[in-house]
Design a protein around this motif. Structure first.
Motif, PDB file in Angstrom:
ATOM      1  N   ALA A  16       0.819  -1.216   0.000  1.00 33.06           N
ATOM      2  CA  ALA A  16       0.000   0.000   0.000  1.00 33.06           C
ATOM      3  C   ALA A  16       0.850   1.261   0.000  1.00 33.06           C
ATOM      4  CB  ALA A  16      -0.930  -0.005   1.212  1.00 33.06           C
ATOM      5  N   MET A  17       2.059   1.176   0.528  1.00 29.20           N
ATOM      6  CA  MET A  17       2.926   2.341   0.645  1.00 29.20           C
ATOM      7  C   MET A  17       3.819   2.568  -0.574  1.00 29.20           C
ATOM      8  SD  MET A  17       2.250   3.857   3.523  1.00 29.20           S
ATOM      9  CE  MET A  17       0.529   3.436   3.186  1.00 29.20           C
ATOM     10  N   ARG A  18       3.847   1.630  -1.520  1.00 27.42           N
ATOM     11  CA  ARG A  18       4.795   1.710  -2.633  1.00 27.42           C
ATOM     12  C   ARG A  18       4.602   2.936  -3.511  1.00 27.42           C
ATOM     13  NH1 ARG A  18       4.976  -4.667  -4.519  1.00 27.42           N
ATOM     14  NH2 ARG A  18       6.200  -5.414  -2.732  1.00 27.42           N
ATOM     15  N   ALA A  19       3.374   3.396  -3.660  1.00 30.35           N
ATOM     16  CA  ALA A  19       3.114   4.539  -4.537  1.00 30.35           C
ATOM     17  C   ALA A  19       3.782   5.818  -4.048  1.00 30.35           C
ATOM     18  CB  ALA A  19       1.609   4.758  -4.673  1.00 30.35           C
ATOM     19  N   ASP A  20       4.086   5.895  -2.755  1.00 28.64           N
ATOM     20  CA  ASP A  20       4.711   7.088  -2.176  1.00 28.64           C
ATOM     21  C   ASP A  20       6.204   6.886  -1.916  1.00 28.64           C
ATOM     22  OD1 ASP A  20       2.379   8.646  -2.134  1.00 28.64           O
ATOM     23  OD2 ASP A  20       1.711   7.675  -0.301  1.00 28.64           O
ATOM     24  N   ARG A  21       6.790   5.937  -2.624  1.00 25.34           N
ATOM     25  CA  ARG A  21       8.182   5.550  -2.354  1.00 25.34           C
ATOM     26  C   ARG A  21       9.161   6.721  -2.440  1.00 25.34           C
ATOM     27  NH1 ARG A  21       9.737   0.656  -5.921  1.00 25.34           N
ATOM     28  NH2 ARG A  21       8.076  -0.228  -4.639  1.00 25.34           N
ATOM     29  N   LYS A  22       8.970   7.606  -3.433  1.00 25.39           N
ATOM     30  CA  LYS A  22       9.939   8.698  -3.606  1.00 25.39           C
ATOM     31  C   LYS A  22       9.923   9.660  -2.419  1.00 25.39           C
ATOM     32  CE  LYS A  22       6.947  11.617  -6.491  1.00 25.39           C
ATOM     33  NZ  LYS A  22       6.836  12.308  -7.797  1.00 25.39           N
ATOM     34  N   TYR A  23       8.759   9.866  -1.815  1.00 24.95           N
ATOM     35  CA  TYR A  23       8.681  10.760  -0.659  1.00 24.95           C
ATOM     36  C   TYR A  23       9.299  10.112   0.572  1.00 24.95           C
ATOM     37  CZ  TYR A  23       5.468  13.000  -3.857  1.00 24.95           C
ATOM     38  OH  TYR A  23       4.925  13.585  -4.968  1.00 24.95           O
ATOM     39  N   TYR A  24       9.102   8.807   0.711  1.00 27.17           N
ATOM     40  CA  TYR A  24       9.722   8.113   1.831  1.00 27.17           C
ATOM     41  C   TYR A  24      11.235   8.052   1.652  1.00 27.17           C
ATOM     42  CZ  TYR A  24       5.203   6.902   3.725  1.00 27.17           C
ATOM     43  OH  TYR A  24       3.956   6.986   4.275  1.00 27.17           O
ATOM     44  N   GLY A  25      11.699   8.062   0.411  1.00 25.79           N
ATOM     45  CA  GLY A  25      13.141   8.083   0.168  1.00 25.79           C
ATOM     46  C   GLY A  25      13.793   9.310   0.777  1.00 25.79           C
ATOM     47  N   TYR A  26      13.145  10.465   0.617  1.00 21.66           N
ATOM     48  CA  TYR A  26      13.668  11.687   1.246  1.00 21.66           C
ATOM     49  C   TYR A  26      13.749  11.504   2.751  1.00 21.66           C
ATOM     50  CZ  TYR A  26      13.618  16.210   3.548  1.00 21.66           C
ATOM     51  OH  TYR A  26      13.907  17.252   4.396  1.00 21.66           O
ATOM     52  N   MET A  27      12.695  10.948   3.340  1.00 22.10           N
ATOM     53  CA  MET A  27      12.636  10.782   4.785  1.00 22.10           C
ATOM     54  C   MET A  27      13.726   9.820   5.277  1.00 22.10           C
ATOM     55  SD  MET A  27       9.238   9.908   7.022  1.00 22.10           S
ATOM     56  CE  MET A  27       9.020   8.257   6.387  1.00 22.10           C
ATOM     57  N   TYR A  28      13.919   8.720   4.568  1.00 20.95           N
ATOM     58  CA  TYR A  28      14.947   7.765   4.969  1.00 20.95           C
ATOM     59  C   TYR A  28      16.335   8.410   4.953  1.00 20.95           C
ATOM     60  CZ  TYR A  28      11.311   4.256   4.010  1.00 20.95           C
ATOM     61  OH  TYR A  28      10.158   3.511   3.990  1.00 20.95           O
ATOM     62  N   ARG A  29      16.626   9.159   3.879  1.00 20.48           N
ATOM     63  CA  ARG A  29      17.950   9.796   3.787  1.00 20.48           C
ATOM     64  C   ARG A  29      18.158  10.794   4.917  1.00 20.48           C
ATOM     65  NH1 ARG A  29      16.276   9.778  -1.590  1.00 20.48           N
ATOM     66  NH2 ARG A  29      15.668  11.973  -1.529  1.00 20.48           N
ATOM     67  N   ARG A  30      17.154  11.574   5.213  1.00 23.02           N
ATOM     68  CA  ARG A  30      17.249  12.570   6.279  1.00 23.02           C
ATOM     69  C   ARG A  30      17.435  11.901   7.642  1.00 23.02           C
ATOM     70  NH1 ARG A  30      17.815  18.263   7.091  1.00 23.02           N
ATOM     71  NH2 ARG A  30      17.490  18.445   9.344  1.00 23.02           N
ATOM     72  N   ILE A  31      16.670  10.855   7.902  1.00 28.27           N
ATOM     73  CA  ILE A  31      16.757  10.172   9.198  1.00 28.27           C
ATOM     74  C   ILE A  31      18.116   9.516   9.377  1.00 28.27           C
ATOM     75  CG2 ILE A  31      15.841   8.241  10.552  1.00 28.27           C
ATOM     76  CD1 ILE A  31      13.056   9.014   9.508  1.00 28.27           C
ATOM     77  N   ARG A  32      18.653   8.932   8.342  1.00 26.25           N
ATOM     78  CA  ARG A  32      19.979   8.305   8.436  1.00 26.25           C
ATOM     79  C   ARG A  32      21.022   9.316   8.911  1.00 26.25           C
ATOM     80  NH1 ARG A  32      21.014   3.422   5.965  1.00 26.25           N
ATOM     81  NH2 ARG A  32      23.120   4.065   5.394  1.00 26.25           N
ATOM     82  N   GLN A  33      20.925  10.540   8.443  1.00 25.19           N
ATOM     83  CA  GLN A  33      21.863  11.575   8.867  1.00 25.19           C
ATOM     84  C   GLN A  33      21.724  11.886  10.359  1.00 25.19           C
ATOM     85  OE1 GLN A  33      20.924  14.899   6.351  1.00 25.19           O
ATOM     86  NE2 GLN A  33      21.636  13.899   4.479  1.00 25.19           N
ATOM     87  N   GLN A  34      20.503  11.831  10.860  1.00 31.60           N
ATOM     88  CA  GLN A  34      20.239  12.239  12.237  1.00 31.60           C
ATOM     89  C   GLN A  34      20.545  11.152  13.270  1.00 31.60           C
ATOM     90  OE1 GLN A  34      19.578  15.464  12.318  1.00 31.60           O
ATOM     91  NE2 GLN A  34      19.512  15.287  10.069  1.00 31.60           N
ATOM     92  N   ILE A  35      20.530   9.880  12.870  1.00 37.04           N
ATOM     93  CA  ILE A  35      20.668   8.800  13.860  1.00 37.04           C
ATOM     94  C   ILE A  35      22.030   8.111  13.820  1.00 37.04           C
ATOM     95  CG2 ILE A  35      18.179   8.397  13.709  1.00 37.04           C
ATOM     96  CD1 ILE A  35      18.860   5.711  12.306  1.00 37.04           C
TER      97      ILE A  35
END
Length: 214
Positions: A16-35
């Motif tokens: 169900a979440m696959r259609a928004d993959r590009k937006y989650y990609g931004y979030m994953y990259r940002r979170i990786r920097q913070q943690i």
């Protein structure tokens, strides 16, 4: 919300979440920097999509959900040995005070009847100067895609207890004692407000400052 609904929804959540993959990609990259190099708790991990994308850069990551079905899905497949999955309730976390450097709760506060209780638990387990990362769906009624997708979820039994706009969500976090460090609105099917925040402090006493709810 009935936990059985999430147990049933668990096997199809990722699809169900696959259609928004590009937006989650931004979030994953940002979170990786913070943690990077930090001890991390994720609340409401679902099938572990976010955790599996970011855990390898952490020192240690515990990803939790109150749905046993979601955790069973999360434990499938390969993921970093720094990551463990556990069943836990967001409003009654089984962890000691001041345990984590970062707490992540993504797309969950809006489905909780009393999300303030989750914030109190996050405040308790987060270390001094710790970071809360709290991306959340907002603007459920704005735009045809958002209304359509919200309607589909409602039919599936997933209801939204709180339908904040982006500005209302940020204001709600501030009103409950959090200072916004970074925010970005992501135009997924239902708009997603990505937010990083830290506890507010009184400039004179250095103590945590909690504002009255609005």
């Amino acid at each position: 919300m009935n936990k059985k609904i999430w147990d049933l929804y668990a096997p199809i959540y990722e699809k169900a979440m696959r259609a928004d993959r590009k937006y989650y990609g931004y979030m994953y990259r940002r979170i990786r920097q913070q943690i990077k190099g930090k001890e991390v708790l994720e609340i409401a991990t679902g099938p572990g999509l976010l955790a599996k994308h970011v855990a390898d850069v952490s020192k240690r990551m515990v990803a939790t959900d109150y749905s046993e079905g979601m955790i069973r899905e999360a434990m499938k497949g390969k993921y970093s040995d720094k990551l463990i999955f556990e069943v836990a309730d967001a409003v009654q976390l089984p962890y000691q005070d001041n345990t984590f450097d970062v707490v992540i709760i993504a797309n969950a506060l809006h489905v909780m009847p009393e999300p303030e209780k989750a914030l109190k638990e996050i405040d308790r387990v987060l270390r001094k100067d710790g970071l809360l990362i709290a991306p959340n769906f907002v603007g459920h009624k704005s735009g045809i895609p958002g209304r359509f997708w919200a309607g589909i979820l409602k039919i599936a039994g997933i209801s939204f207890e709180h339908q904040w706009t982006g500005q209302e969500y940020v204001a709600w976090l501030r009103a409950h004692g959090w200072k916004i460090r970074h925010s970005k609105l992501l135009p997924s099917r239902i708009a997603l407000m990505y937010v990083e925040c830290m506890r507010k402090k009184d400039t004179q006493t250095g103590e945590i400052e909690h504002e009255k709810s609005i």
